[in-house]
Structure formats: C-alpha cells, structure tokens
Scaffold this active site. Structure first.
Site, PDB file in Angstrom:
ATOM      1  N   ASP A  41      37.965  33.374  44.018  1.00 49.13           N
ATOM      2  CA  ASP A  41      37.730  34.847  43.395  1.00 49.13           C
ATOM      3  C   ASP A  41      38.511  35.937  43.928  1.00 49.13           C
ATOM      4  O   ASP A  41      38.591  36.252  45.187  1.00 49.13           O
ATOM      5  CB  ASP A  41      36.358  34.868  43.346  1.00 49.13           C
TER       6      ASP A  41
ATOM      7  N   GLU B  46      42.482  33.119  41.416  1.00 52.93           N
ATOM      8  CA  GLU B  46      42.225  34.170  40.313  1.00 52.93           C
ATOM      9  C   GLU B  46      42.939  35.621  40.677  1.00 52.93           C
ATOM     10  O   GLU B  46      42.241  36.077  41.587  1.00 52.93           O
ATOM     11  CB  GLU B  46      40.751  34.399  40.064  1.00 52.93           C
TER      12      GLU B  46
END
Length: 628
Positions: free
Chosen positions: A312, A362
């Site tokens: 993330d 990401e």
C-alpha cells in the site's frame, strides 16, 4: 511460592544480524516463544534500546507491574526474560520505563495474536503445528506464470463482505466456507484481503496497524486464519494480502515512541510524522526496522502460505515531497533513497526464497522501472496498479454519452504507456467510498442505461491489456457506495438487473481464463493492435488482442446510446467471426437475443484487407473470434 523465571546467558543469543538489518527471521526470536531446551518456559524478547527499565505483566502474574523485570542482553537494545507458567492465550504487555521516567504500557511488536478490540494486549500463542493440506497447490503455484497467465482478483474487506442476522460478523471459519465457495463460483483466480493485521479502528479499513504479526482477532485465532488460506488453496484460489510498510498507528500501546523515543520512526520529527493519515512513518535508515519489516513480509509467506503481497501507498514511501514538507535527500532530490533500497532488498529476499510470490505495488506516480527485474536495474515488483487507467476510464464513463466523443483520449491515451510496467487494472475500494459513489451510481443516464454502461465498463476492462481487480459488490452492481460499517446489499440479487450483472462478471472470468489472447501477451505490444480509435463522433473504439498461435480476438465498443447497424471493422483474415460475448445479451439484462456470426467482405478498411459489418448495441460491446 515465587514466580519462576531466568534470563538468557551472555553468548546464548546473537543479536548481530538484527542490528545489522539482515535478520529476516527475527520473528522466530523476538516476541514470545516456547522454549524447546527448557520445557514449560516461554522466552520473551523485546527491542527497547533507550528504555531505563522493562517489565513483563500479564495474566500469568495477575498484571503485577513490577514482579517480572526484563534484563538487557549485553551490548544490545534487546531485553529478555524466560518465564514458566505461561498458558496459550495469556494476555500480556511490556511495562516500559523511559529515560524521563514515563511509564508506557506496550503490546509486543512481534506478537502472533492479540486481544480483540477495544482491548489492546498481546496474547501468547504457539504459531507452530498447523496441519496444512495445500501441498498440491503449492507445487502447482511454483509452475504458474502470472505475467503471461490469467490473474483476476476479488478485493475484499472481511468485516463488511457479509454478516449474519443481527449484524453479527463472520468468523474466519465462516469465511472459509462461504467466501471461498462464492469466489470459486464467480471464477476469480485470487482473493485480495484488505489488511488483516491487527488494528484497533474498523474505520481505518486495516491500514493503521498495531500488530503487524497478528491476524486480527476479530474473526478468530491465527490458526483459524491459516485454515481460511488452506481452504482457498484447496479450491484453487490464491490469497493476496494488503501490506502496509509505509506507516503505523499512533495508538499508545503500539509501535509509536516505543521506548519513549522515536524508535521505529525517524528521529527527525518531520520525517516521523505522517500528517495525511495521522500516523508515524517507518524509518528505513534503521537496520532494526529493516529486520522487522522484511521479517514481517517473510512471516506471512512462510507461516500462512500467502501467494502475494500488495504493498500500500508505495508513492508515499518513494517520494518525500508528497508529504508537502519540502524534505530532500542528500543530493537535493525528493526520492527517499533508503526506501528505494528497502524495496530492492525486500523484493530480492522474497524472490530468492519464494520466487513465485506476487509483489504488487499500489503506486500512483510515473516512477520508472517499478516492475523491471532487479538485475536490470528496477525495483523488482511483479505488478503495479494502473491508477492512470482507472482514473481516466472512470472519468470517461461518468460523462454523458452524448458528450463522450470530446474526451475519447481518456480511453486511448493509456495505450501509450500500457506496457511500460506489468499492470493490474484496479476498480478498487478507493473508488467506491466516501462520497465517490458506487461504480453503478457513477454511470450516467437512466436506470437501464446505468446497468448497460457498467457492463460495458467491465467488458472493456477484461478486453484491455492488464490483470483484473474488482472490489466486492461491484460484481453484482451494488447501488450504494461501500460502507465499512455495513455488509454488502446482498438482497439486490433478488432483482434481475443485479443478478444479471453477477452472471456477466462470472462469465467474463470464465472467458478470460479460456481465451489466452486476453492474457498471454499482457506486457507487450505483441498482444495488442488498434483497429479503430479515431471515431470520436460516434464514440466507437475497436482493437485486437493477439494470442500465441493466431487465436486472436476482436473487441469492439460502442459508448453511445445509439445502435449502429452494419458498422465496418477491418480484419486481417477472411472467414467467419463469431460473437463469443456481448455486454448487451438478454442473459445479462440487455437486448441481444442470440449470438451472431459475421462473414467477411473483400473490402479493405482500417488498413486491413477484409471487413466485417457488425450490429453494435447501444452502450454495448462485443468480442469476436474467427471460426476455424
């Protein structure tokens, strides 16, 4: 009768690798572990280099705060105690006295289990001994090629996927039955779980972690979670975990200022504070932090047989300036050089030990070489989320179809960079929450048009180069945006319009796995040819997906609410072309009643010698394949 404990003798424990940043199995030593050489004892080791004193307190000593002092391991910032009489599930914390005599009550950073929120203590748990039955999956996984194979991901928040009557949350065992059965039925290859690491606040969706080594106790024990993964594997489903190496929660019992000083975070307050999320950033200059984080990633792969990690907020790790604080590196640039080296080391270690692992970033900037192999100078991720495709495509789909022609570049520009990285096309949770509306509700037009647009979006996604990811609820056209406090509106499946979309997504997954042209050349222009991309006036695009052995597919999309009769599309080969799927079929809630076949005409168009004359449904698309 006194409490029975002792300390590690000097020379019994080598902390050198931990302090060097290369102890990638530090979870086997730090934390709480059953001692094999001293039966009945549990060894506790914690890193708190600036602490004045450290005590252990828990169920086993009736939470007495001073009866179990830890002893510092010589020439180390590690403290230890070996205690008899600890039972599985006993709760405990470390009582840390800082240099300023402040008293901190801290959970164990390496604990394998934790109390369920709102409680915050760690629990002693024996992580060993689970009986796995996924040997076949593990063997086959090593032989799979996810760059040139199908990868269709169902993104899930476990707390809000589905609940029992009375708003009762599912357990890991419930999910192992119902979620696994559902994902298998829908034809996805993988489940991606929003963070399952322990976290105190449901509203953080798991991204503000307090227990990096503990699967959240909301749903059961660590071995219950192992059973969930095992069930996934036995049903042919891979498991990807969201992982958060960027930052951690500020809750008082967690990693923040662990020994009274910035420990896991930077000593530079500007670098330590993450103002965007109200958290602390990890400090990648500290060897012990590298040992902690890389060990954590390895732990989930080793103990839980996880198939992939989705990292993330990678952009916020790679670049200082996204914080808005004007921080620079030693050369005056905005790249976090230590973080870049961390990613290289992390991916190198994982590739060496578990080369089949999916490593998905990401990342929202144009940082070059993210999925380039390490040996070629890249960062070594296997895939990257294509945020540009997601943003442009959704922006286009929200436009009134009568005005889409002016922005057709939103659909076509992405092919300029579609093969710069190994991309995943994400329609993720971030796009359907906090006022952004659900995917269905983003679509313009009447009720019927909304569904037609959504099916068109999904067909475009599955035909477009890149792996696929869809957030839960999107597969049956959830009308409300996602609410982390409520389960999905499963009652919508009682209505044909919603159940028809679910059938469409299931059939797309089936088609995707059957037709190698949709995945075999995902990372190269060898797998893609434009046919028509300049018809802005009618908002029509067409392209060819190219397989290895001439098994090519023709994809044509009509983004206006006007049916096109005898629309010409150029093809290379003479013959008959059958429609293998259309988003407008009656089965899916459209108008097309039968699958059609078209014969070529010997007339050149689009730079090709032959043409097909198609009936293109309004707000619909078709995929065609040449018949043998």
């Amino acid at each position: 009768m006194g409490i029975d404990y002792f300390y590690i003798e000097e020379g019994e424990f080598d902390a050198h690798l931990f302090h060097q940043g290369t102890f990638y199995e530090s979870y086997k030593f730090l934390g709480a572990h059953k001692m094999l050489e001293n039966e009945g004892y549990v060894r506790f080791i914690v890193w708190a280099p600036r602490a004045k004193e450290v005590f252990l307190t828990g169920n086993f000593n009736h939470w007495n705060e001073t009866s179990l002092p830890l002893e510092r391991i010589p020439e180390s910032g590690l403290w230890n105690i070996c205690l008899k009489g600890v039972s599985e599930f006993d709760a405990y914390k470390y009582r840390i006295i800082t240099q300023e005599n402040e008293v901190l009550m801290k959970a164990d950073p390496y604990a394998f289990h934790a109390e369920e929120r709102p409680k915050s203590a760690s629990k002693y748990y024996d992580i060993e001994g689970f009986q796995w039955s996924d040997k076949k999956w593990i063997k086959e996984r090593k032989e799979k090629d996810y760059l040139n194979g199908p990868l269709s991901i169902y993104e899930v928040n476990l707390l809000s996927w589905k609940k029992k009557d009375g708003d009762i949350q599912y357990s890991y065992d419930d999910l192992a039955d119902e979620l696994v059965r559902y994902v298998k039925k829908m034809g996805y290859t993988h489940i991606e779980l929003m963070p399952v690491m322990e976290h105190p606040f449901d509203g953080s969706w798991g991204y503000q972690i307090t227990g990096f080594f503990a699967p959240t106790s909301r749903f059961g024990t660590p071995k219950d979670f192992m059973n969930f993964v095992d069930k996934c594997h036995k049903n042919g489903i891979g498991v990807i975990l969201d992982w958060v190496p960027a930052h951690f929660a500020k809750d008082g019992h967690a990693l923040g200022k662990f020994d009274g000083s910035y420990l896991f975070e930077s000593l530079d307050r500007a670098k330590a504070e993450n103002d965007m999320w109200g958290t602390y950033n990890f400090d990648f200059t500290k060897p012990e932090v590298l040992s902690f984080l890389i060990s954590n990633a390895m732990y989930w792969l080793e103990y839980y047989h996880i198939d992939g990690i989705r990292l993330d907020a990678v952009s916020y790790i790679l670049y200082y300036d996204l914080s808005g604080k004007g921080i620079k590196n030693i050369y005056g640039g905005n790249e976090n050089l230590e973080a870049i080296e961390f990613f290289k080391r992390l991916n190198s270690i994982i590739k060496k030990k578990h080369p089949e692992t999916l490593l998905i970033a990401e990342e929202s900037t144009s940082y070059e070489g993210l999925t380039t192999p390490l040996e070629e100078g890249g960062l070594g991720f296997t895939h990257k989320w294509n945020m540009g495709w997601m943003n442009d495509t959704l922006e286009y789909m929200k436009i009134d179809p009568l005005f889409r022609g002016k922005r057709q570049d939103l659909l076509t520009f992405g092919l300029m960079y579609a093969f710069n990285e190994n991309f995943v096309l994400p329609l993720s949770h971030d796009e359907v929450v906090h006022g952004k509306k659900s995917l269905l509700d983003k679509m313009p037009g009447s009720y019927r048009d909304k569904f037609a647009n959504l099916r068109l979006l999904y067909l475009f996604m599955y035909a477009y180069p890149g792996k696929k990811l869809l957030f839960m609820g999107g597969e049956f056209a959830q009308f409300k945006e996602w609410d982390e406090w409520k389960c999905l509106d499963w009652n919508l499946l009682e209505y044909d319009s919603h159940s028809s979309v679910q059938k469409f997504v299931r059939d797309l997954n089936k088609l995707y796995k059957e037709e190698e042209a949709l995945y075999i050349n995902d990372t190269s222009y060898d797998g893609f040819n434009w046919i028509e991309h300049e018809n802005h006036k009618e908002s029509i695009i067409a392209f060819e997906r190219i397989g290895k052995n001439g098994e090519n597919l023709i994809a044509v999309f009509n983004f206006t609410p006007v049916e096109r009769i005898d629309y010409p599309i150029g093809v290379e080969e003479e013959g008959s072309y059958g429609m293998i799927i259309t988003s407008d079929h009656k089965r899916y809630g459209g108008e097309t009643k039968r699958i059609k076949t078209y014969k070529t005409k010997k007339e050149s168009i689009h730079g090709r010698d032959f043409r097909l004359e198609l009936t293109l449904p309004s707000l619909g698309g078709v995929i065609l394949k040449k018949k043998n």
